[in-house]
Design an enzyme around this catalytic site. Structure first.
Site, PDB file in Angstrom:
ATOM      1  N   ASP A  84      59.560  93.957  69.611  1.00 14.97           N
ATOM      2  CA  ASP A  84      59.271  92.557  69.905  1.00 14.97           C
ATOM      3  C   ASP A  84      57.800  92.302  69.531  1.00 14.97           C
ATOM      4  O   ASP A  84      57.049  93.220  69.161  1.00 14.97           O
ATOM      5  CB  ASP A  84      59.569  92.228  71.376  1.00 14.97           C
ATOM      6  CG  ASP A  84      59.804  90.728  71.583  1.00 14.97           C
ATOM      7  OD1 ASP A  84      59.472  89.936  70.688  1.00 14.97           O
ATOM      8  OD2 ASP A  84      60.311  90.348  72.655  1.00 14.97           O
TER       9      ASP A  84
HETATM   10  C1  BGC Z   1      60.137  87.016  72.126  1.00 16.06           C
HETATM   11  C2  BGC Z   1      61.329  87.272  71.241  1.00 16.06           C
HETATM   12  C3  BGC Z   1      61.192  86.531  69.943  1.00 16.06           C
HETATM   13  C4  BGC Z   1      59.887  86.953  69.287  1.00 16.06           C
HETATM   14  C5  BGC Z   1      59.649  86.329  67.939  1.00 16.06           C
HETATM   15  C6  BGC Z   1      58.814  87.198  71.403  1.00 16.06           C
HETATM   16  O1  BGC Z   1      57.751  86.720  72.150  1.00 16.06           O
HETATM   17  O2  BGC Z   1      60.201  87.877  73.238  1.00 16.06           O
HETATM   18  O3  BGC Z   1      62.502  86.920  71.906  1.00 16.06           O
HETATM   19  O4  BGC Z   1      62.284  86.792  69.113  1.00 16.06           O
HETATM   20  O5  BGC Z   1      58.817  86.591  70.142  1.00 16.06           O
HETATM   21  O6  BGC Z   1      59.358  84.992  68.028  1.00 16.06           O
END
Ligand code: BGC
Length: 756
Positions: free
Chosen positions: A294
């Protein structure tokens, strides 16, 4: 070798250059592992170490939404240097096109970029938030919404979506419950599978397919105190029994990629958790796709206390991570780690191969512009998706209360619409809407105005809390609370029914939106109290992304409809329901607590050794509130009424290779056609470990006309009785079981049976 001129032609030239045999062209490009391997072997033999590390580098576009501690910059230059494998959250197709041109025409090997996006509940057409959609209990419908999102996203040049989010959660304080399918692993698994199939279709190389990414692996929904990104400490039995099934279902459905979660699990961050990634995901489940972190999760391992970026990057690669999102730890430090022996070339090669395999499966080596050159959707397609959004929004709404048949509204009644969420398009769309087309959105006010003359007043600020307003980007109203309420009372006084549209703005749920108090904001409660004091019937329409506490509202409002952030068709769906053109059928997938202090409260809790006993003090209970939730899992009313006769079993004892059939007859005893969701739960009455009070095993949706009766059957096999025992063996134990069937998890009929 570079791509020049005609994209399609250059892709084929590229292919011929790399492949002795050439590949089949788009359309017949069902992935053939043998050919894929030859192609990737050949490509990798030409790549430098830096270029290989570049493929592991997943960057956010300059200036895009920053949710973590770092952001990326100078992305275009890095693309030209072959130092970027994937990019996400680019605002437009034109920019994607320009970047892909840079990658294929100006980087040394011309390897295409994989473009990702947070497409969570629709793309241009917005469907209800995932928690809302799950209340439809309709995996086929949910699959269609994912398919529609894939069609729209791919036409925008997107190859890869960061969805489905399948984190089981039993804590409504956690804002991200909005993004998942609620508290139950069985229903969550069906929905996970439906979404993967919807996004990916039968061949990811087709121009209208996108690769899904199941997230957040794992247990993110169990963050302590419901506080986002927080610690998870959980028994292995619970991990396997309650939390992992939806991720595994996505893997079984062929999901192409996995995103790890921010949280640690029993002391090890998920992003460097070798047990989780290598043992469980890859070896036990046989996952062969690629794994991304993530946002800045490798960098955050430093704050978790695991060391500097170099050592955290090495740990993450060693655990089995293939792509590093935003941290740039892989691209900047793995060379040093390779020299010191902390990682091996085999590990880097494997990660690089997996990323290239994903691009290959997506057809990007046949044509890097495959999705970028697709024309925008036509009006017929838009209409089809908007019809689907209407269907989805209607089926996601849950009727929580309807006293004295306040609903449906009667023709000719004068309606006053009030509330800070009655006319907000953005909040109707909800969290994680990066490309939603606001012009397609109908608000509740607009939807009701199509039906009759309604008066409107905003009535309250979204919140009085200045600090929260700053965090969620809400600009405080110039009017005072008193002025706003006075306007609302004026419209209420001259109406027959008041429709109060209250709840949360899009930024009040989703990521980084935990709440310690999950009741309505004080500003909105004040308004609601005043409206109720007028003596007019108040219909509360809730726009939220989480269960909220509603004890007072349940006592005092005539009707309550939970419609969530229901997407593009919010207003039309709510109007259809309020006027009885659609009979509500949604069922909660998360329990609604009476008080936040009960959290976690979920239907499958265990009994304890001192089960609750009314009036008895030394039992497992609260002194100040009942144990039960206000509205249980599976609950939701209809404008009609259904009855069910006693459960019939074809036998009361069965054995391993046998099937037990449970039958019930269902009658619509009311005056309107409607749909009921018949839910089957099982409880293991005697086992070697303590077992939940009940677990959902099957359900069926049944549509009945007034007076109609239908008999439905459920087949129960030994698989429905299996669980992880204390040796983590998944098996069923002979003995007595209780089978329950009902219209929610609380109001059930029951019968016992025995497994020999
Ligand atoms: C979130 C994810 C998301 C990623 C990309 C993160 O902060 O936890 O769910 O896909 O950002 O935007």
């Amino acid at each position: 070798m570079k791509f020049t001129g005609n994209h399609r032609l250059s892709a084929l030239v590229f292919l011929a250059f790399l492949l002795p045999t050439g590949l089949s062209a788009k359309g017949s490009n069902v992935d053939k592992p043998g050919e894929r391997k030859i192609f990737i072997d050949s490509l990798m033999s030409k790549m430098t170490l830096d270029e290989k590390l570049g493929q592991l580098n997943l960057l956010a576009w300059d200036g895009s939404l920053q949710t973590g501690a770092a952001a990326n910059s100078g992305v275009s230059e890095k693309v030209k240097d072959g130092l970027v494998g994937g990019l996400f959250n680019i605002e437009s197709k034109d920019v994607r096109m320009q970047v892909q041109q840079l990658a294929v025409e100006q980087s040394r090997l011309g390897i295409p970029i994989i473009f990702a996006q947070d497409v969570i509940h629709g793309h241009r057409t917005v469907f209800p938030i995932p928690l809302g959609l799950s209340c439809s209990w309709d995996p086929e419908l949910i699959k269609q919404t994912a398919r529609a999102a894939a069609v729209e996203a791919s036409r925008d040049g997107i190859d890869w979506v960061f969805s489905p989010m399948v984190d089981v959660s039993r804590d409504p304080r956690w804002g991200r419950v909005a993004e998942g399918a609620g508290e139950d692993p069985y229903l969550g698994s069906l929905i996970a599978k439906a979404m993967v199939v919807g996004y990916q279709g039968d061949d990811m190389a087709k121009p209208d397919a996108v690769m899904a990414c199941v997230k957040h692996f794992a247990l993110y929904g169990a963050a302590e105190s419901g506080r986002d990104y927080n610690t998870v400490d959980m028994s292995e039995i619970k991990i396997f029994q309650d939390y992992l099934p939806p991720y595994q279902a996505a893997v079984d459905a062929g999901v192409g990629s996995v995103m790890t979660s921010f949280n640690d699990i029993n002391g090890v961050p998920a992003t460097s958790n070798k047990w989780l990634i290598d043992d469980v995901l890859r070896k036990d489940w046989g996952f062969s796709g690629f794994i991304a972190t993530d946002y800045t999760a490798i960098r955050e391992m430093g704050a978790h206390g695991l060391g500097d970026l170099e050592s955290c990057s090495a740990l993450a690669l060693d655990a089995g991570i293939d792509m590093d999102m935003v941290s740039e730890g892989f691209v900047n430090t793995l060379k040093t780690s390779l020299a010191s022996g902390a990682v091996t070339m085999a590990e880097i090669n494997l990660a690089c191969r997996r990323v290239l395999e994903a691009k290959y499966k997506l057809g990007l080596f046949v044509d890097p512009f495959l999705r970028l050159k697709e024309a925008d959707g036509n009006s017929l397609q838009n209409k089809r998706f908007m019809d689907l959004a209407l269907d989805a929004a209607r089926k996601s709404a849950v009727l929580l209360k309807n006293e004295n048949q306040t609903l449906p509204l009667k023709e000719g009644q004068k309606i006053a619409v009030v509330g800070p969420l009655a006319d907000s398009k953005k909040d109707a769309m909800g969290t994680w809407v990066l490309n939603g087309d606001e012009t397609r959105v109908t608000t509740v006010l607009e939807g009701l105005r199509k039906r009759s003359v309604v008066s409107y007043a905003k009535g309250a600020k979204l919140t009085d809390d200045g600090a929260m307003a700053n965090l969620i980007g809400y600009s405080m109203d110039e009017q005072s609370n008193d002025e706003l309420i006075a306007e609302a009372l004026e419209v209420a006084q001259s109406a027959d029914v008041v429709v109060a549209v209250l709840g949360e703005s899009a930024a009040m749920n989703g990521e980084a939106a935990s709440m310690a108090d999950i009741s309505l904001q004080a500003s909105q409660k004040r308004l609601l109290h005043k409206l109720v004091e007028t003596g007019k019937p108040v219909v509360l329409v809730l726009v939220t992304g989480r269960p909220v506490t509603l004890e007072w509202e349940n006592e005092n409002c005539a009707a309550i409809l939970q419609c969530w952030s229901a997407g593009s068709q919010t207003g039309n769906a709510v109007a259809d329901i309020l006027y009885g053109d659609y009979n509500p059928s949604g069922k909660l997938t998360m329990s609604f607590p009476r008080k936040v202090g009960q959290v976690p409260v979920y239907y499958s809790m265990k009994t304890t050794g001192r089960p609750f006993w009314d009036g008895v003090k030394y039992t497992s209970r609260y002194l100040d509130v009942a144990n039960s939730p206000l509205y249980p899992f599976g609950y939701g009313l209809s404008y009609t009424s259904f009855t069910m006769n006693d459960i019939q079993l074809n036998k009361t004892t069965f054995s391993e290779n046998d099937t037990l059939t449970a039958t019930v007859s269902l009658t619509n005893t009311g005056g309107m056609a409607g749909e009921e969701t018949v839910q089957l739960y099982v409880r293991d009455l005697v086992a070697t470990i303590t077992r939940p009070q009940k677990e959902l095993k099957h359900f069926q949706k049944v549509y009945l006309k007034p007076g109609e009766t239908k008999t439905i059957g459920f087949k129960i096999t030994i698989d429905d009785l299996k669980f992880y025992n204390s040796a983590l063996k998944y098996q069923a134990e002979p003995g007595e079981f209780r089978l329950e069937i009902g219209f929610n998890s609380r109001d059930i009929k029951a019968i016992n049976f025995t497994l020999e």
